[in-house]
Design an enzyme around this catalytic site. Structure first.
Site, PDB file in Angstrom:
ATOM      1  N   HIS A 308      61.919  72.120  24.381  1.00  0.00           N
ATOM      2  CA  HIS A 308      61.510  72.086  22.981  1.00  0.00           C
ATOM      3  C   HIS A 308      62.740  72.163  22.102  1.00  0.00           C
ATOM      4  O   HIS A 308      63.703  72.844  22.447  1.00  0.00           O
ATOM      5  CB  HIS A 308      60.556  73.246  22.664  1.00  0.00           C
ATOM      6  CG  HIS A 308      59.762  73.002  21.437  1.00  0.00           C
ATOM      7  ND1 HIS A 308      60.236  73.281  20.189  1.00  0.00           N
ATOM      8  CD2 HIS A 308      58.532  72.448  21.268  1.00  0.00           C
ATOM      9  CE1 HIS A 308      59.322  72.930  19.305  1.00  0.00           C
ATOM     10  NE2 HIS A 308      58.291  72.409  19.927  1.00  0.00           N
ATOM     11  N   ASP A 365      52.272  71.366  25.412  1.00  0.00           N
ATOM     12  CA  ASP A 365      51.596  70.235  26.047  1.00  0.00           C
ATOM     13  C   ASP A 365      51.464  70.375  27.553  1.00  0.00           C
ATOM     14  O   ASP A 365      50.804  69.571  28.199  1.00  0.00           O
ATOM     15  CB  ASP A 365      52.340  68.933  25.722  1.00  0.00           C
ATOM     16  CG  ASP A 365      52.192  68.563  24.261  1.00  0.00           C
ATOM     17  OD1 ASP A 365      51.102  68.798  23.719  1.00  0.00           O
ATOM     18  OD2 ASP A 365      53.159  68.070  23.665  1.00  0.00           O
TER      19      ASP A 365
HETATM   20  N1  CMC Z   1      63.346  67.424  31.639  1.00  0.00           N
HETATM   21  C1  CMC Z   1      64.637  67.367  32.052  1.00  0.00           C
HETATM   22  N2  CMC Z   1      65.706  67.601  31.271  1.00  0.00           N
HETATM   23  C2  CMC Z   1      65.458  67.903  29.985  1.00  0.00           C
HETATM   24  C3  CMC Z   1      64.140  67.989  29.454  1.00  0.00           C
HETATM   25  C4  CMC Z   1      63.073  67.735  30.348  1.00  0.00           C
HETATM   26  N3  CMC Z   1      61.806  67.800  29.902  1.00  0.00           N
HETATM   27  N4  CMC Z   1      64.189  68.300  28.154  1.00  0.00           N
HETATM   28  C5  CMC Z   1      65.483  68.416  27.840  1.00  0.00           C
HETATM   29  N5  CMC Z   1      66.261  68.171  28.952  1.00  0.00           N
HETATM   30  C6  CMC Z   1      67.725  68.263  29.027  1.00  0.00           C
HETATM   31  C7  CMC Z   1      68.383  67.065  28.382  1.00  0.00           C
HETATM   32  O1  CMC Z   1      68.626  66.032  29.321  1.00  0.00           O
HETATM   33  C8  CMC Z   1      69.663  67.682  27.860  1.00  0.00           C
HETATM   34  O2  CMC Z   1      70.542  67.857  28.969  1.00  0.00           O
HETATM   35  P1  CMC Z   1      72.158  67.733  28.770  1.00  0.00           P
HETATM   36  O3  CMC Z   1      72.531  68.842  27.837  1.00  0.00           O
HETATM   37  O4  CMC Z   1      72.696  67.867  30.145  1.00  0.00           O
HETATM   38  O5  CMC Z   1      72.375  66.373  28.166  1.00  0.00           O
HETATM   39  C9  CMC Z   1      69.240  69.086  27.424  1.00  0.00           C
HETATM   40  O6  CMC Z   1      68.117  69.396  28.248  1.00  0.00           O
HETATM   41  C10 CMC Z   1      68.857  69.170  25.948  1.00  0.00           C
HETATM   42  O7  CMC Z   1      67.824  68.199  25.694  1.00  0.00           O
HETATM   43  P2  CMC Z   1      67.718  67.331  24.378  1.00  0.00           P
HETATM   44  O8  CMC Z   1      66.961  66.088  24.710  1.00  0.00           O
HETATM   45  O9  CMC Z   1      69.080  67.181  23.764  1.00  0.00           O
HETATM   46  O10 CMC Z   1      66.859  68.313  23.471  1.00  0.00           O
HETATM   47  P3  CMC Z   1      66.048  67.912  22.197  1.00  0.00           P
HETATM   48  O11 CMC Z   1      65.907  69.143  21.411  1.00  0.00           O
HETATM   49  O12 CMC Z   1      66.676  66.726  21.520  1.00  0.00           O
HETATM   50  O13 CMC Z   1      64.630  67.411  22.767  1.00  0.00           O
HETATM   51  C11 CMC Z   1      62.435  67.446  23.626  1.00  0.00           C
HETATM   52  C12 CMC Z   1      63.499  68.222  22.841  1.00  0.00           C
HETATM   53  C13 CMC Z   1      61.104  68.177  23.501  1.00  0.00           C
HETATM   54  C14 CMC Z   1      62.272  66.045  23.027  1.00  0.00           C
HETATM   55  C15 CMC Z   1      62.849  67.345  25.106  1.00  0.00           C
HETATM   56  O14 CMC Z   1      62.961  68.643  25.673  1.00  0.00           O
HETATM   57  C16 CMC Z   1      61.890  66.492  25.940  1.00  0.00           C
HETATM   58  O15 CMC Z   1      62.070  65.273  26.000  1.00  0.00           O
HETATM   59  N6  CMC Z   1      60.877  67.118  26.602  1.00  0.00           N
HETATM   60  C17 CMC Z   1      59.853  66.361  27.312  1.00  0.00           C
HETATM   61  C18 CMC Z   1      58.818  65.808  26.328  1.00  0.00           C
HETATM   62  C19 CMC Z   1      57.891  66.884  25.795  1.00  0.00           C
HETATM   63  O16 CMC Z   1      57.351  67.700  26.539  1.00  0.00           O
HETATM   64  N7  CMC Z   1      57.655  66.847  24.464  1.00  0.00           N
HETATM   65  C20 CMC Z   1      56.708  67.769  23.806  1.00  0.00           C
HETATM   66  C21 CMC Z   1      57.385  68.705  22.876  1.00  0.00           C
HETATM   67  S1  CMC Z   1      56.333  70.087  22.388  1.00  0.00           S
HETATM   68  C22 CMC Z   1      55.007  69.404  21.516  1.00  0.00           C
HETATM   69  C23 CMC Z   1      55.411  68.862  20.199  1.00  0.00           C
HETATM   70  O17 CMC Z   1      55.830  69.631  19.327  1.00  0.00           O
HETATM   71  O18 CMC Z   1      55.273  67.664  20.011  1.00  0.00           O
END
Ligand code: CMC
Length: 429
Positions: A308, A365
């Site tokens: 998140h 989710d």
């Molecule tokens: N699985 C594997 N690695 C992950 C995941 C995941 N679900 N989420 C983040 N990471 C890693 C990412 O690769 C990055 O690694 P590194 O630092 O080595 O590059 C690190 O963790 C930080 O991730 P980010 O993508 O920079 O973080 P963000 O804040 O931009 O993204 C997120 C947040 C929710 C989009 C992301 O965690 C994600 O894609 N999660 C899966 C989709 C999901 O469950 N979304 C629902 C969010 S909650 C409901 C809502 O509010 O909509």
């Protein structure tokens, strides 16, 4: 709010910027005049550390897993309130008195029907249409039936009427998008039922047989909708605020929010989680293999329902949902192998250094889809359910933005393209 000052040094010159402190001691440097003073802008792709507004609606402390609507803890609201009570709280700022609540319910109930002509729009969609695409279009289409609502600032009564219409009609439009996909007859709203019961009736009743709403199912739905009702400046809410900031009408702003919610990184994750769990289960249930895939930077696979932007300890909504999931499946006597896969996946990921180092925990989710599945909601409708839940939050945020007369949303950029060059006629290229 404080009068403290931040100092910034740029090219040998010192500048002073105001500091803003919120009621929960959150601190910000107000950079609104930075460019005028220094010619510098701030750069923050994805707005990871940028506040877009001062808001009095939802408080979220990601480090400590705190979520409150108008000061009330999410745990208390999910346990004790009705979804429409929470909607009223978010939109009007206070819990309703009995009289206000009755009046609100009466108004919502009065507007549950949608115009008969809209049925023709539904019928034009192919059965393979995703219900989120249909819902977003239908909500925007509502504006065409109420041209007087195109001016978002007409007067308080007119704005309230639009708000009530939206809350009343969204479940009808959502259920009809499903019925249309199934090529089943549309079920009209039954105004003797409450909000959640009525939605279930429109989803599952058939003209040929009687349908009795199970109170366990209606109560589970009520809880899920409350947990989704607001989440401050997330992707879809920011979309609603930014579209509304151009003085577009509320229907158009909410329709844009629905589209933003659809993506798998946002609300679309609930559908993606179930699809992922089904895939893991069909593949033999080896969760270690899938955790390794999620860690592999050359593999696009991510653990859906994990991570998140703001929660870096735990998502309080996920805690409530996980408990509710066990209770509801028990009450309904359902033994879903996907719940076992989800629990194993969570246990393995939470012990894994990659997930620990990045503070990746199950989000709202991760378990919500298992509940939706248990109560009979088809997978493609999961994100639609999220949209019904998030609607009061979007409305509250839109209303606050308009009442504060916030300026049009318009970020800046740093241009990294070509410098000026002369046009070359095609024959010489
Ligand atoms: N699985 C594997 N690695 C992950 C995941 C995941 N679900 N989420 C983040 N990471 C890693 C990412 O690769 C990055 O690694 P590194 O630092 O080595 O590059 C690190 O963790 C930080 O991730 P980010 O993508 O920079 O973080 P963000 O804040 O931009 O993204 C997120 C947040 C929710 C989009 C992301 O965690 C994600 O894609 N999660 C899966 C989709 C999901 O469950 N979304 C629902 C969010 S909650 C409901 C809502 O509010 O909509």
């Amino acid at each position: 709010m404080s009068t403290d000052i931040a100092k910034i040094e740029l090219e040998g010159k010192s500048y002073e910027l105001p500091i803003v402190i919120g009621t929960e001691n959150e601190k910000a440097i107000d950079i609104a005049k930075l460019r005028a003073q220094t010619k510098y802008i701030t750069l923050d792709p994805g707005f990871k550390n940028t506040g877009s507004t001062k808001s009095a609606i939802t408080y979220l402390d990601g480090e400590n897993g705190v979520l409150r609507y108008r000061g009330y803890p999410i745990e208390q609201l999910a346990e004790n309130a009705s979804f429409l009570e929470v909607a009223y709280l978010l939109i009007y700022g206070e819990l309703p008195t009995k009289e206000q609540y009755d009046e609100f319910i009466a108004s919502i109930t009065n507007h549950t029907l949608v115009h008969e002509d809209m049925k023709q729009f539904f019928e034009a969609y192919p059965p393979k249409a995703h219900p989120m695409g249909v819902l977003s279009s239908m909500v925007c289409s509502l504006s065409t039936f109420y041209p007087e609502s195109l001016d978002p600032d007409r007067d308080e009564n007119a704005v309230n009427l639009t708000i009530h219409r939206l809350i009343a009609k969204l479940p009808t439009l959502a259920a009809w998008s499903y019925k249309n996909k199934m090529r089943h007859p549309f079920m009209y709203p039954n105004n003797n039922l409450d909000y959640c019961e009525n939605f279930l009736h429109m989803m599952f009743a058939m003209p040929t047989s009687e349908y009795k709403v199970d109170p366990v199912v209606a109560s589970a739905l009520n809880k899920l909708l409350i947990l989704h009702a607001d989440h401050e400046q997330n992707c879809s809410t920011s979309t609603v605020r930014i579209v509304g900031s151009s003085h577009a009408n509320l229907y158009a702003s909410i329709s844009a929010g629905i589209s933003a919610l659809w993506g798998p990184l946002h609300g679309g994750a609930n559908q993606a989680v179930i699809e992922m769990l089904e895939q893991i289960n069909a593949d033999g249930g080896d969760v270690d293999k899938w955790v390794e895939k999620a860690k592999d930077k050359n593999d696009p696979f991510r653990l859906m329902g994990f991570g998140h932007r703001v929660y870096k300890n735990f998502d309080p909504r996920a805690k409530i949902i996980k408990k509710a999931c066990d209770e509801i499946l028990n009450k309904l006597g359902i033994d879903d192998p996907l719940l076992e896969v989800a629990k194993k996946l969570e246990a393995v990921a939470l012990e894994d250094e990659y997930f620990k180092a990045r503070n990746l925990y199950p989000n709202v989710d991760f378990y919500s889809g298992i509940i939706y599945k248990a109560i009979g909601i088809p997978t493609e409708m999961f994100t639609v359910m999220f949209a019904i839940g998030r609607l009061p939050g979007w409305i509250a945020q839109w209303k606050e933005m308009r009442e504060n007369n916030e300026p049009i949303g318009r970020p800046r950029q740093i241009y990294i393209g070509e410098n000026e060059r002369d046009f070359i006629p095609m024959a010489r290229r």
